[in-house]
Design a protein around this motif. Structure first.
Motif, short mmCIF file in Angstrom:
data_model
loop_
_atom_site.label_atom_id
_atom_site.label_comp_id
_atom_site.label_asym_id
_atom_site.label_seq_id
_atom_site.Cartn_x
_atom_site.Cartn_y
_atom_site.Cartn_z
N GLY A 83 6.15 -8.69 5.78
CA GLY A 83 6.63 -7.78 4.76
C GLY A 83 5.50 -7.06 4.04
N PRO A 84 5.85 -6.15 3.12
CA PRO A 84 4.84 -5.34 2.44
C PRO A 84 3.95 -6.16 1.51
N THR A 85 2.74 -5.67 1.30
CA THR A 85 1.83 -6.22 0.30
C THR A 85 1.59 -5.14 -0.75
N ILE A 86 1.09 -5.55 -1.90
CA ILE A 86 0.90 -4.59 -2.98
C ILE A 86 -0.30 -3.69 -2.73
N PHE A 87 -1.39 -4.25 -2.16
CA PHE A 87 -2.63 -3.49 -2.06
C PHE A 87 -3.19 -3.32 -0.64
N SER A 88 -3.17 -4.36 0.16
CA SER A 88 -3.95 -4.33 1.40
C SER A 88 -3.45 -3.30 2.41
N MET A 89 -2.16 -3.01 2.41
CA MET A 89 -1.64 -2.02 3.35
C MET A 89 -2.29 -0.66 3.13
N GLN A 90 -2.57 -0.32 1.86
CA GLN A 90 -3.15 0.99 1.56
C GLN A 90 -4.54 1.15 2.18
N SER A 91 -5.33 0.09 2.15
CA SER A 91 -6.67 0.19 2.75
C SER A 91 -6.59 0.35 4.27
N LEU A 92 -5.68 -0.39 4.89
CA LEU A 92 -5.51 -0.26 6.34
C LEU A 92 -5.00 1.13 6.71
N LEU A 202 -4.10 6.30 -1.48
CA LEU A 202 -4.72 5.31 -0.58
C LEU A 202 -6.19 5.13 -0.94
N ASN A 203 -6.87 6.21 -1.29
CA ASN A 203 -8.27 6.14 -1.67
C ASN A 203 -8.46 5.30 -2.92
N ALA A 204 -7.55 5.42 -3.86
CA ALA A 204 -7.66 4.66 -5.10
C ALA A 204 -7.69 3.17 -4.82
N VAL A 205 -6.76 2.71 -3.99
CA VAL A 205 -6.70 1.28 -3.67
C VAL A 205 -7.92 0.86 -2.85
N ALA A 206 -8.32 1.70 -1.89
CA ALA A 206 -9.48 1.37 -1.06
C ALA A 206 -10.75 1.23 -1.90
N HIS A 207 -10.81 1.93 -3.03
CA HIS A 207 -11.96 1.84 -3.92
C HIS A 207 -11.71 0.88 -5.08
#
Length: 269
Positions: A83-92, A202-207
């Motif tokens: 299922g979804p995660t709060i943060f890690s999916m955005q970095s991927l 996506l950039n916000a979460v990756a940073h």
């Protein structure tokens, strides 16, 4: 080339169903990356490779697609199993989106000279980043890096990097151009607006920056110890745009790579 025209809003079950539909493509793309490959002699990509100095455009494009495809497969596999995660999916998904967008940017121009120029820019950025990495090796592990070759490698990369001081290609530009091409913007310029908003999120979460949480409709304000704070729920719907753009960019990227690797002229659909 037939390209995407619209994007539909889906509920939680609908987003999951779309991810399941893409699974065969993702596995096919990953299987391709494990096989030896070169463009056919006489093809547009083979001609670009022959004229290039340094990294071949075909290798740059295929590697970018491999990176994007693998990240999208990893995100999809986790989503379907846990299922979804709060943060890690955005970095991927940021890497998946960029991997596809870079190839669309490189290979979508009709003018062969412009395709060659864009590929050369990506190659120069790769050399610059590699040079920057090598320059930072103060005490390399002799088992992991042949120390005796370090001066030669530094000299070679310094020559390739030349007087470049920073990367030439801006990721945000790649994404905007890819979206415009893939979704034929116009006719629906709102797709580009959504694409760029998704990319910046996506950039916000990756940073590791928190502002993107304030844009999520799933977030609610709660009271805790006399203070107000935000509670965020991970949802499939929040990931729909990033999943959709990533898949579309990578799919079109593979199509462009295939068509420009053929020696026989192809008339786009």
């Amino acid at each position: 080339m037939a390209r995407e025209q619209t994007r539909e809003r889906l509920d939680e079950a609908g987003v999951r169903a779309k991810v399941e539909e893409t699974w065969p493509d993702l596995n096919d793309w990953i299987a391709r990356t494990g096989q030896p490959w070169t463009p056919q002699p006489g093809s547009p990509l083979a001609a670009m490779d022959s004229a290039a100095t340094g990294k071949w455009p075909s290798a740059l494009a295929r590697t970018s697609l491999a990176i994007g495809s693998e990240h999208l497969l990893t995100a999809s596999a986790y989503l379907l199993n846990f299922g979804p995660t709060i943060f890690s999916m955005q970095s991927l998904l940021r890497t998946a989106m960029l991997g596809g967008a870079q190839v669309v940017w490189m290979l979508s121009p009709d003018d062969p000279a412009e395709r060659a120029n864009r590929s050369a820019m990506v190659a120069r950025d790769a050399n610059w980043n590699h040079h920057y990495w090598v320059q930072g090796l103060q005490h390399p592990d002799p088992e992991a890096f042949d120390v005796s070759r370090l001066p030669e490698v530094r000299q070679t990369l310094a020559e390739l990097a030349g007087d470049q001081r920073r990367p030439e290609v801006k990721p945000t530009t790649l994404v905007a151009v890819a979206c415009t091409y893939v979704y034929s913007v116009p006719p629906d310029p709102t797709i580009l607006t959504e694409c760029m908003a998704t990319w910046r999120g996506l950039n916000a979460v990756a940073h590791a920056l928190p502002w993107e949480l304030d844009t999520r409709p799933e977030s609610t304000t709660v009271e805790h110890d006399g203070m107000r704070t935000t509670a965020t729920t991970a949802t499939w719907a929040n990931l729909q745009a990033a999943l959709s753009f990533s898949y579309a960019f990578i799919k079109v990227g593979w199509t462009l790579l295939d068509r420009q690797s053929l020696a026989t002229p192809h008339t786009p659909a």
